[in-house]
Write a protein that holds these residues in place. Structure first.
Motif, PDB file in Angstrom:
ATOM      1  N   THR A  45       0.828  -1.206   0.000  1.00 11.35           N
ATOM      2  CA  THR A  45       0.000   0.000   0.000  1.00 11.35           C
ATOM      3  C   THR A  45       0.862   1.256   0.000  1.00 11.35           C
ATOM      4  N   GLY A  46       1.965   1.226   0.726  1.00 14.08           N
ATOM      5  CA  GLY A  46       2.861   2.383   0.760  1.00 14.08           C
ATOM      6  C   GLY A  46       3.435   2.710  -0.608  1.00 14.08           C
ATOM      7  N   HIS A  47       3.823   1.676  -1.340  1.00 13.35           N
ATOM      8  CA  HIS A  47       4.361   1.912  -2.688  1.00 13.35           C
ATOM      9  C   HIS A  47       3.265   2.355  -3.657  1.00 13.35           C
ATOM     10  N   ARG A  48       2.089   1.828  -3.487  1.00 11.83           N
ATOM     11  CA  ARG A  48       1.010   2.143  -4.435  1.00 11.83           C
ATOM     12  C   ARG A  48       0.412   3.529  -4.212  1.00 11.83           C
ATOM     13  N   TYR A  49       0.187   3.898  -2.940  1.00 11.59           N
ATOM     14  CA  TYR A  49      -0.537   5.139  -2.652  1.00 11.59           C
ATOM     15  C   TYR A  49       0.307   6.210  -1.972  1.00 11.59           C
ATOM     16  N   GLY A  50       1.468   5.845  -1.450  1.00 10.95           N
ATOM     17  CA  GLY A  50       2.299   6.806  -0.736  1.00 10.95           C
ATOM     18  C   GLY A  50       2.088   6.714   0.767  1.00 10.95           C
ATOM     19  N   LEU A  51       3.105   7.144   1.490  1.00 11.29           N
ATOM     20  CA  LEU A  51       3.082   7.021   2.942  1.00 11.29           C
ATOM     21  C   LEU A  51       2.163   8.021   3.630  1.00 11.29           C
ATOM     22  N   ASP A  52       1.771   9.066   2.944  1.00 17.43           N
ATOM     23  CA  ASP A  52       0.877  10.068   3.540  1.00 17.43           C
ATOM     24  C   ASP A  52      -0.566   9.910   3.080  1.00 17.43           C
ATOM     25  N   SER A  53      -0.880   8.804   2.461  1.00 16.12           N
ATOM     26  CA  SER A  53      -2.211   8.608   1.888  1.00 16.12           C
ATOM     27  C   SER A  53      -3.198   8.056   2.916  1.00 16.12           C
ATOM     28  N   PRO A  54      -4.491   8.314   2.694  1.00 12.76           N
ATOM     29  CA  PRO A  54      -5.525   7.706   3.547  1.00 12.76           C
ATOM     30  C   PRO A  54      -5.497   6.175   3.466  1.00 12.76           C
ATOM     31  N   GLU A  55      -5.163   5.643   2.299  1.00 12.10           N
ATOM     32  CA  GLU A  55      -5.100   4.187   2.134  1.00 12.10           C
ATOM     33  C   GLU A  55      -4.012   3.581   3.026  1.00 12.10           C
ATOM     34  N   PHE A  56      -2.869   4.263   3.076  1.00 10.56           N
ATOM     35  CA  PHE A  56      -1.779   3.772   3.912  1.00 10.56           C
ATOM     36  C   PHE A  56      -2.167   3.823   5.389  1.00 10.56           C
ATOM     37  N   ASN A  57      -2.776   4.927   5.806  1.00 14.33           N
ATOM     38  CA  ASN A  57      -3.208   5.051   7.202  1.00 14.33           C
ATOM     39  C   ASN A  57      -4.225   3.980   7.556  1.00 14.33           C
ATOM     40  N   SER A  58      -5.128   3.674   6.644  1.00 15.18           N
ATOM     41  CA  SER A  58      -6.122   2.622   6.863  1.00 15.18           C
ATOM     42  C   SER A  58      -5.450   1.263   6.993  1.00 15.18           C
ATOM     43  N   THR A  59      -4.452   1.008   6.162  1.00 15.95           N
ATOM     44  CA  THR A  59      -3.727  -0.258   6.219  1.00 15.95           C
ATOM     45  C   THR A  59      -2.991  -0.398   7.547  1.00 15.95           C
ATOM     46  N   ILE A  60      -2.388   0.670   8.024  1.00 18.09           N
ATOM     47  CA  ILE A  60      -1.684   0.637   9.314  1.00 18.09           C
ATOM     48  C   ILE A  60      -2.665   0.309  10.433  1.00 18.09           C
ATOM     49  N   LYS A  61      -3.851   0.895  10.400  1.00 20.24           N
ATOM     50  CA  LYS A  61      -4.864   0.594  11.425  1.00 20.24           C
ATOM     51  C   LYS A  61      -5.278  -0.872  11.369  1.00 20.24           C
ATOM     52  N   LYS A  62      -5.443  -1.410  10.158  1.00 22.47           N
ATOM     53  CA  LYS A  62      -5.793  -2.832  10.016  1.00 22.47           C
ATOM     54  C   LYS A  62      -4.679  -3.720  10.548  1.00 22.47           C
ATOM     55  N   LEU A  63      -3.430  -3.350  10.269  1.00 22.61           N
ATOM     56  CA  LEU A  63      -2.301  -4.137  10.765  1.00 22.61           C
ATOM     57  C   LEU A  63      -2.196  -4.083  12.285  1.00 22.61           C
ATOM     58  N   ASP A  64      -2.510  -2.946  12.867  1.00 19.95           N
ATOM     59  CA  ASP A  64      -2.535  -2.849  14.331  1.00 19.95           C
ATOM     60  C   ASP A  64      -3.536  -3.855  14.909  1.00 19.95           C
ATOM     61  N   GLU A  65      -4.709  -3.933  14.304  1.00 23.08           N
ATOM     62  CA  GLU A  65      -5.725  -4.886  14.759  1.00 23.08           C
ATOM     63  C   GLU A  65      -5.267  -6.326  14.524  1.00 23.08           C
ATOM     64  N   SER A  66      -4.620  -6.571  13.402  1.00 20.45           N
ATOM     65  CA  SER A  66      -4.130  -7.911  13.103  1.00 20.45           C
ATOM     66  C   SER A  66      -3.041  -8.331  14.084  1.00 20.45           C
ATOM     67  N   PHE A  67      -2.165  -7.405  14.426  1.00 21.13           N
ATOM     68  CA  PHE A  67      -1.113  -7.714  15.385  1.00 21.13           C
ATOM     69  C   PHE A  67      -1.711  -7.953  16.773  1.00 21.13           C
ATOM     70  N   LYS A  68      -2.735  -7.195  17.097  1.00 21.50           N
ATOM     71  CA  LYS A  68      -3.456  -7.415  18.358  1.00 21.50           C
ATOM     72  C   LYS A  68      -4.027  -8.834  18.384  1.00 21.50           C
ATOM     73  N   TYR A  69      -4.560  -9.288  17.263  1.00 21.61           N
ATOM     74  CA  TYR A  69      -5.087 -10.650  17.152  1.00 21.61           C
ATOM     75  C   TYR A  69      -3.975 -11.661  17.460  1.00 21.61           C
TER      76      TYR A  69
END
Length: 94
Positions: A45-69
């Motif tokens: 996602t970072g390569h596709r949309y950039g590190l400052d993109s809403p898509e990247f921020n959404s992916t980071i939030k999903k990964l936080d939840e996945s790591f919590k799992y």
């Protein structure tokens, strides 16, 4: 050598949670002493949309939840505080 070996084909559609379940299963039931796992996010996602993109921020939030799992599953399986299980998380960015 009696060590088990397994390699799964990379599948970007495989959820982090599924990989987490596999890791715990292999460690507990197949006596693996080392398991390495790769997840393509947030790199893709970072390569596709950039590190400052809403898509990247959404992916980071999903990964936080996945790591919590993963952490919750480690606790449920008495691996979280175990001297026999060490978790090392690395990232090239994200």
């Amino acid at each position: 050598n009696n060590q088990s070996y397994r390699r799964l084909k990379f599948d970007k559609n495989r959820l982090f949670e599924q990989k987490s379940d596999d890791i715990i299963e292999w460690f507990k039931n197949e006596n693996f002493t080392f398991i390495a796992a790769y997840h393509h996010e947030p790199d893709s996602t970072g390569h596709r949309y950039g590190l400052d993109s809403p898509e990247f921020n959404s992916t980071i939030k999903k990964l936080d939840e996945s790591f919590k799992y993963l952490l919750e599953k480690l606790k449920e399986n008495d691996l979280y505080d175990s001297d026999e299980f060490n978790l090392i998380l690395v990232s090239d960015h994200g």
